[in-house]
Scaffold this active site. Sequence first.
Site, PDB file in Angstrom:
ATOM      1  N   PHE A 261       0.878  -1.184   0.000  1.00 47.38           N
ATOM      2  CA  PHE A 261       0.000   0.000   0.000  1.00 47.38           C
ATOM      3  C   PHE A 261       0.919   1.238   0.000  1.00 47.38           C
ATOM      4  O   PHE A 261       0.820   2.095   0.877  1.00 47.38           O
ATOM      5  CB  PHE A 261      -0.943   0.022   1.212  1.00 47.38           C
ATOM      6  CG  PHE A 261      -1.779  -1.217   1.382  1.00 47.38           C
ATOM      7  CD1 PHE A 261      -2.965  -1.376   0.661  1.00 47.38           C
ATOM      8  CD2 PHE A 261      -1.390  -2.237   2.244  1.00 47.38           C
ATOM      9  CE1 PHE A 261      -3.749  -2.513   0.822  1.00 47.38           C
ATOM     10  CE2 PHE A 261      -2.160  -3.381   2.401  1.00 47.38           C
ATOM     11  CZ  PHE A 261      -3.344  -3.515   1.695  1.00 47.38           C
TER      12      PHE A 261
ATOM     13  N   SER B  21      -2.540  -0.733  -5.644  1.00 48.88           N
ATOM     14  CA  SER B  21      -3.485  -1.079  -6.707  1.00 48.88           C
ATOM     15  C   SER B  21      -3.743   0.116  -7.620  1.00 48.88           C
ATOM     16  O   SER B  21      -4.421  -0.027  -8.640  1.00 48.88           O
ATOM     17  CB  SER B  21      -4.803  -1.562  -6.095  1.00 48.88           C
ATOM     18  OG  SER B  21      -5.325  -0.553  -5.253  1.00 48.88           O
TER      19      SER B  21
ATOM     20  N   ASN C 142      -3.424  -6.039  -6.437  1.00 56.42           N
ATOM     21  CA  ASN C 142      -4.211  -6.113  -5.210  1.00 56.42           C
ATOM     22  C   ASN C 142      -3.302  -6.713  -4.132  1.00 56.42           C
ATOM     23  O   ASN C 142      -2.805  -7.833  -4.284  1.00 56.42           O
ATOM     24  CB  ASN C 142      -5.439  -6.998  -5.450  1.00 56.42           C
ATOM     25  CG  ASN C 142      -6.283  -7.132  -4.194  1.00 56.42           C
ATOM     26  OD1 ASN C 142      -5.778  -7.113  -3.064  1.00 56.42           O
ATOM     27  ND2 ASN C 142      -7.578  -7.262  -4.387  1.00 56.42           N
ATOM     28  N   ALA C 143      -3.097  -5.977  -3.071  1.00 56.07           N
ATOM     29  CA  ALA C 143      -2.119  -6.381  -2.053  1.00 56.07           C
ATOM     30  C   ALA C 143      -2.471  -7.731  -1.435  1.00 56.07           C
ATOM     31  O   ALA C 143      -1.582  -8.530  -1.134  1.00 56.07           O
ATOM     32  CB  ALA C 143      -2.038  -5.320  -0.968  1.00 56.07           C
TER      33      ALA C 143
ATOM     34  N   ASP D 175       0.560  -0.571   5.189  1.00 57.64           N
ATOM     35  CA  ASP D 175      -0.143   0.682   5.505  1.00 57.64           C
ATOM     36  C   ASP D 175      -1.432   0.767   4.694  1.00 57.64           C
ATOM     37  O   ASP D 175      -1.572   1.603   3.801  1.00 57.64           O
ATOM     38  CB  ASP D 175       0.773   1.881   5.213  1.00 57.64           C
ATOM     39  CG  ASP D 175       0.119   3.205   5.624  1.00 57.64           C
ATOM     40  OD1 ASP D 175      -0.820   3.175   6.439  1.00 57.64           O
ATOM     41  OD2 ASP D 175       0.562   4.254   5.120  1.00 57.64           O
TER      42      ASP D 175
ATOM     43  N   CYS E 161      -5.210   3.039  10.032  1.00 58.17           N
ATOM     44  CA  CYS E 161      -5.691   4.414  10.157  1.00 58.17           C
ATOM     45  C   CYS E 161      -7.204   4.448  10.408  1.00 58.17           C
ATOM     46  O   CYS E 161      -7.849   5.472  10.244  1.00 58.17           O
ATOM     47  CB  CYS E 161      -5.314   5.240   8.935  1.00 58.17           C
ATOM     48  SG  CYS E 161      -5.927   4.562   7.408  1.00 58.17           S
TER      49      CYS E 161
HETATM   50  N1  SAH Z   1       1.692   4.211   2.688  1.00 59.48           N
HETATM   51  C1  SAH Z   1       1.154   5.335   1.970  1.00 59.48           C
HETATM   52  C2  SAH Z   1      -0.315   5.578   2.212  1.00 59.48           C
HETATM   53  C3  SAH Z   1      -1.201   4.414   1.883  1.00 59.48           C
HETATM   54  S1  SAH Z   1      -2.862   4.867   1.665  1.00 59.48           S
HETATM   55  C4  SAH Z   1       1.921   6.602   2.325  1.00 59.48           C
HETATM   56  O1  SAH Z   1       2.605   6.618   3.333  1.00 59.48           O
HETATM   57  O2  SAH Z   1       1.819   7.573   1.575  1.00 59.48           O
HETATM   58  C5  SAH Z   1      -3.542   3.389   1.093  1.00 59.48           C
HETATM   59  C6  SAH Z   1      -3.116   2.980  -0.310  1.00 59.48           C
HETATM   60  O3  SAH Z   1      -3.644   1.694  -0.530  1.00 59.48           O
HETATM   61  C7  SAH Z   1      -3.636   3.846  -1.435  1.00 59.48           C
HETATM   62  O4  SAH Z   1      -2.557   4.276  -2.214  1.00 59.48           O
HETATM   63  C8  SAH Z   1      -4.550   2.924  -2.262  1.00 59.48           C
HETATM   64  O5  SAH Z   1      -4.405   3.123  -3.667  1.00 59.48           O
HETATM   65  C9  SAH Z   1      -4.014   1.563  -1.898  1.00 59.48           C
HETATM   66  N2  SAH Z   1      -4.944   0.437  -1.951  1.00 59.48           N
HETATM   67  C10 SAH Z   1      -6.243   0.391  -1.558  1.00 59.48           C
HETATM   68  N3  SAH Z   1      -6.714  -0.883  -1.663  1.00 59.48           N
HETATM   69  C11 SAH Z   1      -5.686  -1.648  -2.134  1.00 59.48           C
HETATM   70  C12 SAH Z   1      -5.533  -3.026  -2.430  1.00 59.48           C
HETATM   71  N4  SAH Z   1      -6.536  -3.904  -2.253  1.00 59.48           N
HETATM   72  N5  SAH Z   1      -4.340  -3.465  -2.878  1.00 59.48           N
HETATM   73  C13 SAH Z   1      -3.308  -2.613  -3.047  1.00 59.48           C
HETATM   74  N6  SAH Z   1      -3.392  -1.297  -2.775  1.00 59.48           N
HETATM   75  C14 SAH Z   1      -4.565  -0.808  -2.322  1.00 59.48           C
END
Ligand code: SAH
Length: 397
Positions: A233, A255, A280-281, A301, A341
């Site tokens: 993420f 993603s 997708n994480a 995160d 968060c």
């Molecule tokens: N770590 C980042 C903030 C993350 S916010 C920082 O410090 O700036 C959450 C992120 O998760 C977003 O960028 C969003 O695009 C991503 N996201 C949401 N669902 C997801 C998923 N299922 N798989 C991968 N990424 C995802």
Amino acid sequence: MAKKSMDFHGLPVVKVSRRGANRLKEGHVWVYRSDIVAANGVAPGALVGVVDERAKPLGTALYSSASQIAVRMISCDAVRDFNSLLRERLHAAIAYRGKVVRDTDAYRIVFSEADFLPGLIVDRYNDLLSLQVLTQAMDTEAVRQVIVSELTERLKPAAIAERVDPRVRELEQLPPRSSSLLQGEKTSTVFSLNGVRFHHEAFEGQKTGAFLDQRENYAAAAQYAHGEALDVFCYHGGFALHLAQHCPKITGVDSSRPALEVADRNASLNGREIEWIEANAFDLLRDYANAGQKYDTIVLDPPAFAKSKSNLETALRGYKELNLRALKMLRPEGILVTCSCSYHVSPEDFVEVVAHAARDMHRNLRILENRTQAKDHPILLAVPESAYLKCLILAVS
Ligand code: SAH
């Protein structure tokens, strides 16, 4: 001590139940709609006097006719002049940042209730300011004018942008509005956090552009990071770029393709080589963990899984799954940086979920740091909702 008498100078008056009044006496600043006894003819967004059921004055507040949070207190006294209160509060918010913010030209200047300015967010990205209006009371041209003139005078930004979240406006029953520049013409800049540089586009990205609340956690995580790292993420690469100071090989996963494009530009800006994977994480972590992939440092995160209390259980399952997979992939002496968060997930819930994951994976975890949001996102002791970010830095053996 006898409560001084309060003259509301003709403001409309909202009467709150005993439960609502008790909440305020404990220092909270919200009254829910279910605790409003009378708000006859009070206009949306009005400045109001608040009284208890026996008509005893409790202070001055901003009223919303739409939100479940009907009343947001701004003072325990009578407020004669809202504009000068706004100016004072902005001044105080800026002065507070002067005391708590180091090593950055990007930080939150105003954090709504936590700066006694409910419904207003202002973020600074170097020479650009970005503001968000979240409530009826803050959504007037008069208020915007005061905010813009005060911020301009005190901070001399090249431009001030307003970022609109259509969902928030809908919930507050505010007419649609576009994001726009309120002052100046510049819309892109470069900012730095702890010496790491980032591109900023005033009208792109999530929130107002960056997750500034993680700034201090980036620096903390970098202290322990080593070896091969995975930033899950990763968004614009906030953690990845900080870890790159100590890790020879880094992969970031998100993603969102547009987010990864910015992340890649940020890597170039800092002279770093980072591999970015659009995925997708949950799927990626499952596949990598099953394939026996190993890392020395992993950051998790995710976005807020629990948007409300009702999906807390699902959210906790989500956190558990992510942490299980990460623990499976961490080499001995590994570092796990795991965040949440979601306000609805308490720090205790979060620690418990990670502890369960550790038990299932037969790993021992030591807490190196149990952290929260950066100090420019203040936490009011009497308002638990103002504390939302959890960041555990763990040594894994
Ligand atoms: N770590 C980042 C903030 C993350 S916010 C920082 O410090 O700036 C959450 C992120 O998760 C977003 O960028 C969003 O695009 C991503 N996201 C949401 N669902 C997801 C998923 N299922 N798989 C991968 N990424 C995802």
